[in-house]
Write a protein that holds these residues in place. Structure first.
Motif, PDB file in Angstrom:
ATOM      1  N   ILE A  50       0.836  -1.206   0.000  1.00 45.68           N
ATOM      2  CA  ILE A  50       0.000   0.000   0.000  1.00 45.68           C
ATOM      3  C   ILE A  50       0.870   1.254   0.000  1.00 45.68           C
ATOM      4  CG2 ILE A  50      -1.735   1.321   1.273  1.00 45.68           C
ATOM      5  CD1 ILE A  50      -2.801  -1.364   2.340  1.00 45.68           C
ATOM      6  N   SER A  51       1.948   1.243   0.776  1.00 42.26           N
ATOM      7  CA  SER A  51       2.791   2.438   0.843  1.00 42.26           C
ATOM      8  C   SER A  51       3.449   2.732  -0.501  1.00 42.26           C
ATOM      9  CB  SER A  51       3.849   2.285   1.942  1.00 42.26           C
ATOM     10  OG  SER A  51       4.683   1.179   1.703  1.00 42.26           O
ATOM     11  N   VAL A  52       3.897   1.691  -1.220  1.00 40.26           N
ATOM     12  CA  VAL A  52       4.529   1.955  -2.519  1.00 40.26           C
ATOM     13  C   VAL A  52       3.497   2.406  -3.541  1.00 40.26           C
ATOM     14  CG1 VAL A  52       4.411  -0.334  -3.623  1.00 40.26           C
ATOM     15  CG2 VAL A  52       6.383   1.127  -4.016  1.00 40.26           C
ATOM     16  N   ARG A  53       2.246   1.979  -3.392  1.00 34.98           N
ATOM     17  CA  ARG A  53       1.196   2.459  -4.287  1.00 34.98           C
ATOM     18  C   ARG A  53       0.878   3.937  -4.044  1.00 34.98           C
ATOM     19  NH1 ARG A  53      -1.384  -1.728  -7.075  1.00 34.98           N
ATOM     20  NH2 ARG A  53      -0.671  -3.785  -6.372  1.00 34.98           N
ATOM     21  N   VAL A  54       0.874   4.337  -2.769  1.00 34.62           N
ATOM     22  CA  VAL A  54       0.655   5.750  -2.441  1.00 34.62           C
ATOM     23  C   VAL A  54       1.731   6.613  -3.095  1.00 34.62           C
ATOM     24  CG1 VAL A  54       0.720   7.445  -0.560  1.00 34.62           C
ATOM     25  CG2 VAL A  54      -0.583   5.320  -0.282  1.00 34.62           C
ATOM     26  N   VAL A  55       2.982   6.187  -2.939  1.00 39.79           N
ATOM     27  CA  VAL A  55       4.100   6.941  -3.516  1.00 39.79           C
ATOM     28  C   VAL A  55       4.087   6.834  -5.037  1.00 39.79           C
ATOM     29  CG1 VAL A  55       6.614   7.067  -3.660  1.00 39.79           C
ATOM     30  CG2 VAL A  55       5.508   6.705  -1.450  1.00 39.79           C
ATOM     31  N   GLY A  56       3.797   5.646  -5.553  1.00 35.34           N
ATOM     32  CA  GLY A  56       3.805   5.430  -6.993  1.00 35.34           C
ATOM     33  C   GLY A  56       2.805   6.298  -7.740  1.00 35.34           C
ATOM     34  N   GLU A 284       0.172  15.441   1.989  1.00 36.89           N
ATOM     35  CA  GLU A 284      -0.851  14.399   1.852  1.00 36.89           C
ATOM     36  C   GLU A 284      -0.231  13.009   1.768  1.00 36.89           C
ATOM     37  OE1 GLU A 284      -0.232  16.207  -2.341  1.00 36.89           O
ATOM     38  OE2 GLU A 284      -0.174  16.841  -0.225  1.00 36.89           O
ATOM     39  N   VAL A 285       0.951  12.920   1.154  1.00 33.98           N
ATOM     40  CA  VAL A 285       1.643  11.635   1.089  1.00 33.98           C
ATOM     41  C   VAL A 285       2.146  11.250   2.478  1.00 33.98           C
ATOM     42  CG1 VAL A 285       3.685  10.431   0.184  1.00 33.98           C
ATOM     43  CG2 VAL A 285       2.274  11.837  -1.335  1.00 33.98           C
ATOM     44  N   ARG A 286       2.729  12.194   3.174  1.00 32.19           N
ATOM     45  CA  ARG A 286       3.238  11.924   4.523  1.00 32.19           C
ATOM     46  C   ARG A 286       2.111  11.465   5.447  1.00 32.19           C
ATOM     47  NH1 ARG A 286       8.406  13.734   4.994  1.00 32.19           N
ATOM     48  NH2 ARG A 286       8.325  13.688   7.262  1.00 32.19           N
ATOM     49  N   GLN A 287       0.936  12.102   5.310  1.00 33.44           N
ATOM     50  CA  GLN A 287      -0.196  11.728   6.162  1.00 33.44           C
ATOM     51  C   GLN A 287      -0.717  10.344   5.808  1.00 33.44           C
ATOM     52  OE1 GLN A 287      -1.393  13.528   8.893  1.00 33.44           O
ATOM     53  NE2 GLN A 287      -2.342  11.523   9.203  1.00 33.44           N
ATOM     54  N   SER A 288      -0.809  10.058   4.519  1.00 35.31           N
ATOM     55  CA  SER A 288      -1.288   8.736   4.091  1.00 35.31           C
ATOM     56  C   SER A 288      -0.372   7.635   4.607  1.00 35.31           C
ATOM     57  CB  SER A 288      -1.374   8.667   2.562  1.00 35.31           C
ATOM     58  OG  SER A 288      -2.364   9.535   2.067  1.00 35.31           O
ATOM     59  N   LEU A 289       0.932   7.864   4.539  1.00 40.31           N
ATOM     60  CA  LEU A 289       1.870   6.876   5.036  1.00 40.31           C
ATOM     61  C   LEU A 289       1.809   6.766   6.554  1.00 40.31           C
ATOM     62  CD1 LEU A 289       4.998   7.504   2.766  1.00 40.31           C
ATOM     63  CD2 LEU A 289       3.243   5.746   2.548  1.00 40.31           C
ATOM     64  N   LEU A 290       1.662   7.906   7.224  1.00 38.38           N
ATOM     65  CA  LEU A 290       1.565   7.895   8.681  1.00 38.38           C
ATOM     66  C   LEU A 290       0.360   7.082   9.146  1.00 38.38           C
ATOM     67  CD1 LEU A 290       3.384   9.174  10.843  1.00 38.38           C
ATOM     68  CD2 LEU A 290       1.735  11.044  11.014  1.00 38.38           C
ATOM     69  N   ASP A 291      -0.752   7.175   8.399  1.00 37.96           N
ATOM     70  CA  ASP A 291      -1.947   6.396   8.719  1.00 37.96           C
ATOM     71  C   ASP A 291      -1.687   4.892   8.617  1.00 37.96           C
ATOM     72  OD1 ASP A 291      -3.344   8.723   9.139  1.00 37.96           O
ATOM     73  OD2 ASP A 291      -4.297   8.741   7.166  1.00 37.96           O
ATOM     74  N   LEU A 292      -0.684   4.515   7.813  1.00 37.32           N
ATOM     75  CA  LEU A 292      -0.305   3.107   7.673  1.00 37.32           C
ATOM     76  C   LEU A 292       0.732   2.682   8.711  1.00 37.32           C
ATOM     77  CD1 LEU A 292       0.155   2.981   3.795  1.00 37.32           C
ATOM     78  CD2 LEU A 292      -1.663   1.848   5.083  1.00 37.32           C
ATOM     79  N   GLY A 293       1.173   3.653   9.517  1.00 33.94           N
ATOM     80  CA  GLY A 293       2.227   3.357  10.471  1.00 33.94           C
ATOM     81  C   GLY A 293       3.616   3.549   9.907  1.00 33.94           C
ATOM     82  N   VAL A 294       3.713   4.277   8.786  1.00 34.40           N
ATOM     83  CA  VAL A 294       4.995   4.475   8.103  1.00 34.40           C
ATOM     84  C   VAL A 294       5.386   5.946   8.185  1.00 34.40           C
ATOM     85  CG1 VAL A 294       6.237   4.304   5.920  1.00 34.40           C
ATOM     86  CG2 VAL A 294       4.521   2.581   6.513  1.00 34.40           C
ATOM     87  N   GLU A 295       6.611   6.201   8.587  1.00 33.08           N
ATOM     88  CA  GLU A 295       7.144   7.559   8.625  1.00 33.08           C
ATOM     89  C   GLU A 295       7.886   7.826   7.318  1.00 33.08           C
ATOM     90  OE1 GLU A 295      10.269  10.247  11.291  1.00 33.08           O
ATOM     91  OE2 GLU A 295       9.953   8.129  11.744  1.00 33.08           O
ATOM     92  N   ALA A 296       7.356   8.728   6.490  1.00 37.59           N
ATOM     93  CA  ALA A 296       7.979   9.029   5.204  1.00 37.59           C
ATOM     94  C   ALA A 296       9.399   9.529   5.412  1.00 37.59           C
ATOM     95  CB  ALA A 296       7.163  10.078   4.462  1.00 37.59           C
ATOM     96  N   ARG A 297      10.323   9.015   4.588  1.00 35.64           N
ATOM     97  CA  ARG A 297      11.718   9.412   4.741  1.00 35.64           C
ATOM     98  C   ARG A 297      12.456   9.178   3.431  1.00 35.64           C
ATOM     99  NH1 ARG A 297      15.204   7.418   9.851  1.00 35.64           N
ATOM    100  NH2 ARG A 297      13.604   8.732  10.820  1.00 35.64           N
ATOM    101  N   SER A 298      12.982  10.243   2.853  1.00 38.70           N
ATOM    102  CA  SER A 298      13.791  10.103   1.642  1.00 38.70           C
ATOM    103  C   SER A 298      15.268  10.056   2.033  1.00 38.70           C
ATOM    104  CB  SER A 298      13.527  11.267   0.686  1.00 38.70           C
ATOM    105  OG  SER A 298      13.875  12.496   1.298  1.00 38.70           O
TER     106      SER A 298
END
Length: 327
Positions: A50-56, A284-298
């Motif tokens: 799901i996280s890679v789909r959000v970013v993709g 919006e990407v950071r929030q979507s990932l946070l909802d999945l329990g993922v902290e966005a980080r490049s």
């Protein structure tokens, strides 16, 4: 004669004009010119997928071409990783690289790839925690409580995790080793099975990714004792880290990243890194990932390569200490 010179002169101008027109046309057609696929070594619907789909989706908008997720689940993600390693290095086949890729280097006797040399790292995507959970009735409020109980009655407690060799399982083994405690590790095939065993007191503690147990924690059905990374998770600010709550130096972070086959042109790597950095900074990407329990980080490609190599060495030691036989 003059007529002949004029005719060749016009032909020369036409030829030069055609060449000049052709060169800008090529320069105006930069990467990418068609769809890009990201190979994912997990089934659809999980946190990584799901996280890679959000970013993709956002990456597709930035690049102007479709970004397609190609799920190829297998133990250790070996099938997807091999397919990416042998794909043409043209930027049209990418890989979801994970800490599981680093673990696999020591978990299997032989692999059809070398994660440290067969890929060109592009950027980190995100980091997510393993969380230590227990039933509210367990009497454990902190990691210190758990360690004290385990030391008081060696071998009397059990930890539930998913499959041997998984990040969750190795996180539990690292915890036991660093704490110097005797706790039985009980592996289950799925995350829901771990939750069921916890709720039924078949195991007293669970080491699990945050996403599968977040709803249980929020509903009060499970108590989060600590998170595994070196800082608290934003959606669980009251839950301390393992380091804070009884085991200094313990730190585990599960992570996802994007890589390309080795020998992919540097300009393509640079372009993808720039676009991913932009995407991962979007609120919006950071929030979507946070909802999945993922902290966005490049990251830079160099930092990702360093992390991958370091993780390979780190988990090799954990696997050896845990006595896990390579498959």
């Amino acid at each position: 004669m003059g007529s002949t010179r004029r005719r060749f002169g016009w032909l020369g101008l036409i030829g030069a004009g055609a060449l000049a027109a052709a060169l800008p046309a090529r320069a105006a057609d930069p990467y990418p010119q068609r769809s890009i696929r990201i190979l994912v070594g997990f089934a659809a619907g999980g946190t990584a997928d799901i996280s890679v789909r959000v970013v993709g989706q956002r990456l597709s908008e930035r690049l102007g071409q479709p970004v397609v997720v190609d799920n190829r689940p297998s133990a250790g993600g070996v099938i997807a990783t091999e397919a990416a390693a042998t794909a043409p290095p043209d930027g049209y086949t990418l890989l979801l690289l994970t800490n599981g890729t680093a673990i696999s280097q020591s978990l299997f006797k032989t692999l059809p790839f070398n994660a440290a040399t067969d890929f060109a790292p592009i950027s980190m995507l995100g980091q997510f925690d393993v969380v230590v959970v227990a039933r509210p009735e367990s009497g454990f409020h902190t990691v210190a409580d758990l360690i004290a109980a385990a030391r008081a009655k060696p071998g009397s407690l059990s930890i539930g995790t998913v499959n041997p060799g998984s990040t969750q399982h190795l996180s539990a083994e690292l915890f036991k080793s660093m704490a110097g405690i005797d706790i039985v590790t009980v592996p289950f095939r799925t995350s829901p099975a771990v939750v069921t065993a916890l709720r039924g007191n078949e195991v007293q503690v669970g080491f699990e990714m945050l996403a599968p147990v977040k709803a249980q924690i929020e509903a009060g059905a499970l108590r989060a004792l600590a998170v595994s990374s070196d800082h608290r998770f934003a959606r669980l600010p009251a839950v301390p880290t393992v380091q804070e709550s009884g085991l200094p130096g313990y730190q585990v972070a599960s992570w996802n990243a994007i890589a390309a086959p080795a020998r992919t042109p540097p300009e393509i790597i640079a372009r993808l890194n720039r676009e991913l950095t932009t995407v991962l900074a979007m609120p919006e990407v950071r929030q979507s990932l946070l909802d999945l329990g993922v902290e966005a980080r490049s990251s830079t490609p160099e930092a990702l390569h360093h992390q991958l190599v370091s993780e390979i060495e780190r988990w090799r030691g954990v696997i050896l200490r845990a006595g896990i036989e390579p498959q």
